[in-house]
Design a protein around this motif. Structure first.
Motif, PDB file in Angstrom:
ATOM      1  N   ASN A  31       0.896  -1.032  -0.035  1.00  0.00           N
ATOM      2  CA  ASN A  31      -0.120   0.071   0.137  1.00  0.00           C
ATOM      3  C   ASN A  31       0.936   1.368   0.001  1.00  0.00           C
ATOM      4  O   ASN A  31       1.479   1.416   1.063  1.00  0.00           O
ATOM      5  CB  ASN A  31      -1.109  -0.014   1.268  1.00  0.00           C
ATOM      6  N   TRP A  32       0.886   1.919  -1.197  1.00  0.00           N
ATOM      7  CA  TRP A  32       1.814   3.078  -1.196  1.00  0.00           C
ATOM      8  C   TRP A  32       1.070   4.428  -0.872  1.00  0.00           C
ATOM      9  O   TRP A  32      -0.178   4.323  -1.144  1.00  0.00           O
ATOM     10  CB  TRP A  32       2.417   3.233  -2.661  1.00  0.00           C
ATOM     11  N   ARG A  33       1.489   5.472  -0.489  1.00  0.00           N
ATOM     12  CA  ARG A  33       1.046   6.495   0.006  1.00  0.00           C
ATOM     13  C   ARG A  33       1.841   7.924  -1.035  1.00  0.00           C
ATOM     14  O   ARG A  33       2.874   8.007  -1.087  1.00  0.00           O
ATOM     15  CB  ARG A  33       1.337   6.833   1.641  1.00  0.00           C
ATOM     16  N   TYR A  34       0.575   8.424  -1.301  1.00  0.00           N
ATOM     17  CA  TYR A  34       0.945   9.690  -2.179  1.00  0.00           C
ATOM     18  C   TYR A  34       0.236  10.928  -1.738  1.00  0.00           C
ATOM     19  O   TYR A  34      -1.004  10.830  -1.452  1.00  0.00           O
ATOM     20  CB  TYR A  34       0.352   9.262  -3.538  1.00  0.00           C
ATOM     21  N   ALA A  35       0.932  12.040  -1.429  1.00  0.00           N
ATOM     22  CA  ALA A  35       0.340  13.212  -1.282  1.00  0.00           C
ATOM     23  C   ALA A  35       0.489  14.351  -2.233  1.00  0.00           C
ATOM     24  O   ALA A  35       1.396  14.449  -2.791  1.00  0.00           O
ATOM     25  CB  ALA A  35       0.836  13.678   0.125  1.00  0.00           C
ATOM     26  N   HIS A  36      -0.647  15.277  -2.401  1.00  0.00           N
ATOM     27  CA  HIS A  36      -0.429  16.423  -3.299  1.00  0.00           C
ATOM     28  C   HIS A  36      -1.129  17.637  -2.621  1.00  0.00           C
ATOM     29  O   HIS A  36      -1.287  17.750  -1.205  1.00  0.00           O
ATOM     30  CB  HIS A  36      -1.168  16.228  -4.501  1.00  0.00           C
ATOM     31  N   GLU A  37      -0.868  19.008  -3.250  1.00  0.00           N
ATOM     32  CA  GLU A  37      -0.965  20.241  -2.795  1.00  0.00           C
ATOM     33  C   GLU A  37      -2.590  20.679  -2.912  1.00  0.00           C
ATOM     34  O   GLU A  37      -2.708  21.789  -2.679  1.00  0.00           O
ATOM     35  CB  GLU A  37      -0.120  21.118  -3.245  1.00  0.00           C
ATOM     36  N   GLU A  38      -3.342  19.900  -3.612  1.00  0.00           N
ATOM     37  CA  GLU A  38      -4.579  20.464  -3.999  1.00  0.00           C
ATOM     38  C   GLU A  38      -5.909  19.744  -3.473  1.00  0.00           C
ATOM     39  O   GLU A  38      -5.645  18.757  -2.749  1.00  0.00           O
ATOM     40  CB  GLU A  38      -4.759  20.735  -5.574  1.00  0.00           C
ATOM     41  N   TYR A  39      -6.868  20.338  -3.713  1.00  0.00           N
ATOM     42  CA  TYR A  39      -8.319  19.976  -3.043  1.00  0.00           C
ATOM     43  C   TYR A  39      -8.918  18.881  -4.111  1.00  0.00           C
ATOM     44  O   TYR A  39      -8.366  18.573  -5.117  1.00  0.00           O
ATOM     45  CB  TYR A  39      -9.297  21.043  -3.028  1.00  0.00           C
ATOM     46  N   GLU A  40      -9.946  18.134  -3.783  1.00  0.00           N
ATOM     47  CA  GLU A  40     -10.564  17.129  -4.572  1.00  0.00           C
ATOM     48  C   GLU A  40     -11.046  17.762  -5.733  1.00  0.00           C
ATOM     49  O   GLU A  40     -11.627  18.667  -5.927  1.00  0.00           O
ATOM     50  CB  GLU A  40     -11.939  16.483  -3.698  1.00  0.00           C
ATOM     51  N   GLY A  41     -10.629  16.988  -6.742  1.00  0.00           N
ATOM     52  CA  GLY A  41     -11.288  17.206  -8.020  1.00  0.00           C
ATOM     53  C   GLY A  41     -10.259  18.285  -8.886  1.00  0.00           C
ATOM     54  O   GLY A  41     -10.370  18.613 -10.094  1.00  0.00           O
ATOM     55  N   ASP A  42      -9.172  18.803  -8.143  1.00  0.00           N
ATOM     56  CA  ASP A  42      -8.320  19.722  -8.715  1.00  0.00           C
ATOM     57  C   ASP A  42      -7.389  19.044  -9.514  1.00  0.00           C
ATOM     58  O   ASP A  42      -7.241  17.545  -9.468  1.00  0.00           O
ATOM     59  CB  ASP A  42      -7.771  20.699  -7.938  1.00  0.00           C
ATOM     60  N   VAL A  43      -6.550  19.792 -10.262  1.00  0.00           N
ATOM     61  CA  VAL A  43      -5.766  18.968 -11.399  1.00  0.00           C
ATOM     62  C   VAL A  43      -4.742  18.210 -10.709  1.00  0.00           C
ATOM     63  O   VAL A  43      -4.675  16.786 -11.273  1.00  0.00           O
ATOM     64  CB  VAL A  43      -4.718  20.290 -12.072  1.00  0.00           C
ATOM     65  N   GLN A  44      -4.106  18.411  -9.554  1.00  0.00           N
ATOM     66  CA  GLN A  44      -3.004  17.363  -9.083  1.00  0.00           C
ATOM     67  C   GLN A  44      -3.968  16.014  -8.476  1.00  0.00           C
ATOM     68  O   GLN A  44      -3.289  15.023  -8.469  1.00  0.00           O
ATOM     69  CB  GLN A  44      -2.368  18.046  -7.827  1.00  0.00           C
ATOM     70  N   ILE A  55      -1.972   2.032 -11.564  1.00  0.00           N
ATOM     71  CA  ILE A  55      -1.270   1.114 -10.516  1.00  0.00           C
ATOM     72  C   ILE A  55      -2.303   0.010 -10.006  1.00  0.00           C
ATOM     73  O   ILE A  55      -1.600  -1.304  -9.890  1.00  0.00           O
ATOM     74  CB  ILE A  55      -0.604   1.978  -9.177  1.00  0.00           C
ATOM     75  N   GLU A  56      -3.423   0.225  -9.768  1.00  0.00           N
ATOM     76  CA  GLU A  56      -3.986  -0.814  -9.107  1.00  0.00           C
ATOM     77  C   GLU A  56      -4.898  -1.707 -10.124  1.00  0.00           C
ATOM     78  O   GLU A  56      -5.074  -2.880  -9.643  1.00  0.00           O
ATOM     79  CB  GLU A  56      -5.271  -0.111  -8.334  1.00  0.00           C
ATOM     80  N   GLU A  57      -4.928  -1.201 -11.266  1.00  0.00           N
ATOM     81  CA  GLU A  57      -5.635  -2.127 -12.296  1.00  0.00           C
ATOM     82  C   GLU A  57      -4.438  -3.026 -12.960  1.00  0.00           C
ATOM     83  O   GLU A  57      -4.544  -3.971 -13.737  1.00  0.00           O
ATOM     84  CB  GLU A  57      -6.137  -1.474 -13.536  1.00  0.00           C
ATOM     85  N   ASN A  58      -3.170  -2.768 -12.606  1.00  0.00           N
ATOM     86  CA  ASN A  58      -2.087  -3.486 -13.366  1.00  0.00           C
ATOM     87  C   ASN A  58      -1.121  -4.154 -12.485  1.00  0.00           C
ATOM     88  O   ASN A  58      -0.108  -4.569 -12.715  1.00  0.00           O
ATOM     89  CB  ASN A  58      -1.158  -2.465 -14.198  1.00  0.00           C
ATOM     90  N   SER A  59      -1.733  -4.044 -11.133  1.00  0.00           N
ATOM     91  CA  SER A  59      -0.825  -4.823 -10.127  1.00  0.00           C
ATOM     92  C   SER A  59      -1.685  -5.197  -8.870  1.00  0.00           C
ATOM     93  O   SER A  59      -2.836  -4.975  -8.890  1.00  0.00           O
ATOM     94  CB  SER A  59       0.462  -3.819  -9.681  1.00  0.00           C
ATOM     95  N   ASP A  60      -1.129  -5.555  -8.045  1.00  0.00           N
ATOM     96  CA  ASP A  60      -1.815  -5.915  -6.622  1.00  0.00           C
ATOM     97  C   ASP A  60      -1.511  -4.974  -5.736  1.00  0.00           C
ATOM     98  O   ASP A  60      -2.158  -5.046  -4.593  1.00  0.00           O
ATOM     99  CB  ASP A  60      -1.366  -7.251  -6.085  1.00  0.00           C
ATOM    100  N   HIS A  61      -0.741  -3.890  -5.858  1.00  0.00           N
ATOM    101  CA  HIS A  61      -0.442  -2.826  -5.040  1.00  0.00           C
ATOM    102  C   HIS A  61      -1.768  -1.746  -4.921  1.00  0.00           C
ATOM    103  O   HIS A  61      -2.440  -1.812  -5.902  1.00  0.00           O
ATOM    104  CB  HIS A  61       0.766  -1.836  -5.738  1.00  0.00           C
ATOM    105  N   THR A  62      -1.748  -1.125  -3.713  1.00  0.00           N
ATOM    106  CA  THR A  62      -2.841  -0.088  -3.725  1.00  0.00           C
ATOM    107  C   THR A  62      -2.160   1.088  -3.448  1.00  0.00           C
ATOM    108  O   THR A  62      -0.963   1.141  -3.042  1.00  0.00           O
ATOM    109  CB  THR A  62      -3.768  -0.559  -2.491  1.00  0.00           C
ATOM    110  N   LEU A  63      -2.961   2.216  -3.719  1.00  0.00           N
ATOM    111  CA  LEU A  63      -2.376   3.667  -3.387  1.00  0.00           C
ATOM    112  C   LEU A  63      -3.295   4.540  -2.476  1.00  0.00           C
ATOM    113  O   LEU A  63      -4.570   4.476  -3.057  1.00  0.00           O
ATOM    114  CB  LEU A  63      -2.045   4.225  -4.544  1.00  0.00           C
ATOM    115  N   GLN A  64      -2.784   5.082  -1.680  1.00  0.00           N
ATOM    116  CA  GLN A  64      -3.718   5.821  -0.666  1.00  0.00           C
ATOM    117  C   GLN A  64      -3.245   7.362  -0.974  1.00  0.00           C
ATOM    118  O   GLN A  64      -2.204   7.705  -1.090  1.00  0.00           O
ATOM    119  CB  GLN A  64      -3.264   5.496   0.624  1.00  0.00           C
ATOM    120  N   ILE A  65      -4.508   8.116  -1.232  1.00  0.00           N
ATOM    121  CA  ILE A  65      -3.733   9.484  -1.926  1.00  0.00           C
ATOM    122  C   ILE A  65      -4.244  10.476  -0.622  1.00  0.00           C
ATOM    123  O   ILE A  65      -5.393  10.272   0.006  1.00  0.00           O
ATOM    124  CB  ILE A  65      -4.746   9.797  -3.135  1.00  0.00           C
ATOM    125  N   TYR A  66      -3.556  11.425  -0.286  1.00  0.00           N
ATOM    126  CA  TYR A  66      -3.719  12.494   0.746  1.00  0.00           C
ATOM    127  C   TYR A  66      -3.986  13.883  -0.132  1.00  0.00           C
ATOM    128  O   TYR A  66      -3.077  14.255  -1.007  1.00  0.00           O
ATOM    129  CB  TYR A  66      -2.553  12.441   1.689  1.00  0.00           C
TER     130      TYR A  66
END
Length: 342
Positions: A31-44, A55-66
């Protein structure tokens, strides 16, 4: 042994092999963790979710977004990435510039074109973007995976701006980026570094009289509500970068490295589609929501008065970055010539 017995034995072996392979995949999944600088629905946020989808459609890994604020401000998520708490981070050179001075090149006014087609071609083909920047980021423990544009920079202010003199005695919020401060100093304003979380309130209470951002962010953050005069100065595009903790990246298998690179490329193509027409839609939303908003688009003569002040920013960039910055700037200009056919 009968044929039926052989079949049952082979079936049993296949089942065991499948179970072993499934267990191995489960063990290797992360489970990988990924953070960005913007709000829900913004470009980032859109980019991050496209990356997650691949990532999740092509592997067994998962990604958590902040999103913005969930783990702190921009400086906080960068520190967490460098310390390995986060695996991925999306941060604009506006904040990375204090760590990687050469990244401030995007804040030299009137260096970048403002028409979208040329900008996108530049990001696709630029040697500076695709070869030089990864080396610069690697020197700071970061694996640069993708740089991409978000939108043309637009200034908002407490009154209309058409010439540099109109900036006199105005405090303009800038990111914590020395070169961006130099830009607004050159334009005649008083640059005022502030973290994003304080901008709306500072505009509302007149602690500052303006700021700059792409139009979708002005709409998303409601900045037009407290800074209703929008000025299109044509001085640049907002650029951002998606990167990984380098120790984490180097520790991946070759297969997972390729997965991450492919996911970043996939997200880039998706985000280019997303930003097409986004500025126009955001501006229409702003105008529909507020009768107080004014839109000023500088003509060529007005732009020229601001352009005349840009060389001092370029000079400051070279002073701040030395020979490496000078070489990068030269490459930047060569790349721009190739995409603009000048």
């Amino acid at each position: 042994m009968s044929t039926a017995s052989k079949f049952r034995k082979l079936a049993g072996i296949s089942a065991i092999a499948f179970a072993t392979m499934t267990a191995a995949n489960a063990v290797n999944a992360a489970n990988w963790r990924y953070a960005h600088e913007e709000y829900e629905g913004d470009v980032q946020d859109v980019f991050a979710h496209d990356f997650k989808e691949y990532i999740e459609e092509n592997s067994d890994h998962t990604l958590q977004i902040y999103r913005f604020g969930e783990l702190g401000e921009s400086d906080d998520i960068m520190e967490q990435t460098q310390n390995g708490i986060l695996q991925f981070v999306n941060q604009s050179p506006g904040f990375t510039g204090s760590l990687i001075p050469e990244a401030q090149i995007f804040f030299i006014p009137y260096l970048m074109p403002t028409d979208m087609e040329t900008v996108i071609q530049f990001f696709r083909e630029s040697e500076a973007i695709n070869e030089d920047f990864p080396e610069l980021y690697a020197n700071h423990g970061l694996e640069l995976l993708q740089m991409y544009p978000e939108g043309e920079m637009v200034v908002t202010a407490d009154e209309k701006i058409t010439k540099p003199e109109d900036f006199n005695n105005k405090k303009i919020r800038v990111m914590t980026n020395p070169l961006l401060s130099e830009t607004y100093d050159a334009f005649g304003a008083t640059p005022t570094p502030l973290p994003w979380g304080e901008v709306y309130g500072a505009l509302q209470t007149n602690m500052i009289q303006g700021q700059e951002n792409p139009i979708f962010w002005i709409e998303s953050g409601g900045l037009y509500e407290v800074s209703p005069n929008l000025i299109f100065t044509k001085h640049g595009w907002f650029t951002t970068a998606m990167m990984a903790n380098q120790n984490f990246y180097n520790g991946l298998s070759d297969e997972d490295k390729q997965l991450v690179q492919d996911a970043a490329d996939y997200a880039f193509e998706k985000i280019i589609e997303h930003i097409s027409g986004l500025a126009e839609k955001s501006l229409e939303k702003i105008k529909a929501d507020s009768d107080e908003v004014t839109v000023t688009r500088l003509n060529e003569e007005q732009v020229q008065r601001f352009k005349e002040r840009a060389p001092q920013v370029e000079k400051k960039f070279i002073e701040m970055t030395g020979e490496s910055g000078k070489e990068l700037l030269n490459q930047f200009k060569e790349d721009l010539k190739e995409v603009t056919n000048q």
